[in-house]
Design a protein around this motif. Structure first.
Motif, mmCIF file in Angstrom:
data_model
loop_
_atom_site.group_PDB
_atom_site.id
_atom_site.type_symbol
_atom_site.label_atom_id
_atom_site.label_comp_id
_atom_site.label_asym_id
_atom_site.label_seq_id
_atom_site.Cartn_x
_atom_site.Cartn_y
_atom_site.Cartn_z
ATOM 1 N N THR A 86 65.683 -23.037 -26.543
ATOM 2 C CA THR A 86 64.759 -24.108 -26.174
ATOM 3 C C THR A 86 64.468 -24.955 -27.395
ATOM 4 O OG1 THR A 86 63.766 -22.691 -24.484
ATOM 5 C CG2 THR A 86 62.524 -24.651 -25.136
ATOM 6 N N ARG A 103 66.487 -26.785 -18.046
ATOM 7 C CA ARG A 103 65.152 -27.362 -17.979
ATOM 8 C C ARG A 103 65.009 -28.504 -18.975
ATOM 9 N NH1 ARG A 103 60.370 -26.422 -20.725
ATOM 10 N NH2 ARG A 103 61.241 -24.690 -21.909
ATOM 11 N N ASN A 132 66.756 -25.292 -10.979
ATOM 12 C CA ASN A 132 66.572 -24.533 -9.734
ATOM 13 C C ASN A 132 67.887 -24.295 -9.027
ATOM 14 O OD1 ASN A 132 63.855 -23.965 -9.952
ATOM 15 N ND2 ASN A 132 63.233 -25.842 -8.931
ATOM 16 N N VAL A 134 63.100 -28.451 -13.672
ATOM 17 C CA VAL A 134 64.067 -27.346 -13.770
ATOM 18 C C VAL A 134 65.240 -27.554 -12.828
ATOM 19 C CG1 VAL A 134 62.410 -25.620 -14.592
ATOM 20 C CG2 VAL A 134 62.710 -25.963 -12.146
#
Length: 191
Positions: free
Chosen positions: A143, A170, A177, A175
């Motif tokens: 991240t 993300r 998903n 996001v």
């Protein structure tokens, strides 16, 4: 006043993150070839290289693009499959900042979040990564709040564990998903 439009897509492997190919040599797949009628002046917010896949945001609003890409406050999370069984030492190097090359210059990456994750079981790619006969692989979550050219790939390579597969999952609160590769969703706003 112009009403801007915004899109969330799952960029497939093998596509450029753009609508126009500036290269004359080789024909590459472009976002405009996805099964969706994008309006004029649609732009990608940030980029994913041809071999990377996952969450890509598109907009017709340059201010939204600028907010996400240049302020350095919006987190971007990547699931990365690396070559080998990654070590705690390599994870610490990635977390604390690691020296990489950007356009011929040395660059020290900013501290970031890095954790080992279980295999996220993404669908198989058209071009298979490789199989276990070639040795172990590991998955990590990286991240960042920055986004230099091919940064994640350069970071894992500098730590001794080259990237085999990279999927952005993300951007800020948005996001990936269950979007399937090539799927596009239009949304009212991004930020």
């Amino acid at each position: 006043m112009t009403k801007h439009r915004h899109f969330i897509i799952h960029k497939p492997y093998g596509f450029l993150s753009q609508f126009i190919n500036n290269q004359t040599k080789r024909r590459k797949k472009l976002l405009g070839e996805l099964d969706f009628d994008f309006p004029e002046k649609t732009m990608a917010i940030g980029r994913l290289d041809v071999k990377s896949e996952g969450l890509l945001l598109l907009t017709t609003d340059g201010k939204v693009s600028d907010h996400i890409t240049t302020r350095g406050k919006v987190e971007k999370e990547y699931y990365v499959q690396v070559d080998g069984a990654i070590t705690n030492e390599a994870i610490e190097k990635l977390k604390n900042g690691i020296e990489i090359g950007i356009h011929g210059e040395k660059y020290m990456t900013k501290p970031c979040k890095v954790v080992v994750i279980e295999n996220p079981n993404f669908p198989e790619r058209i071009y298979k990564v490789r199989d276990d006969r070639h040795g172990p692989t590991s998955w990590i979550s990286v991240t960042l709040q920055e986004g230099k050219y091919r940064q994640v790939r350069k970071m894992t390579s500098a730590a001794g564990f080259p990237t085999l597969r990279l999927v952005r999952v993300r951007v800020g609160d948005i996001v990936l998903n269950d979007l399937k590769a090539g799927e596009v969703i239009e949304v009212d706003k991004l930020y």
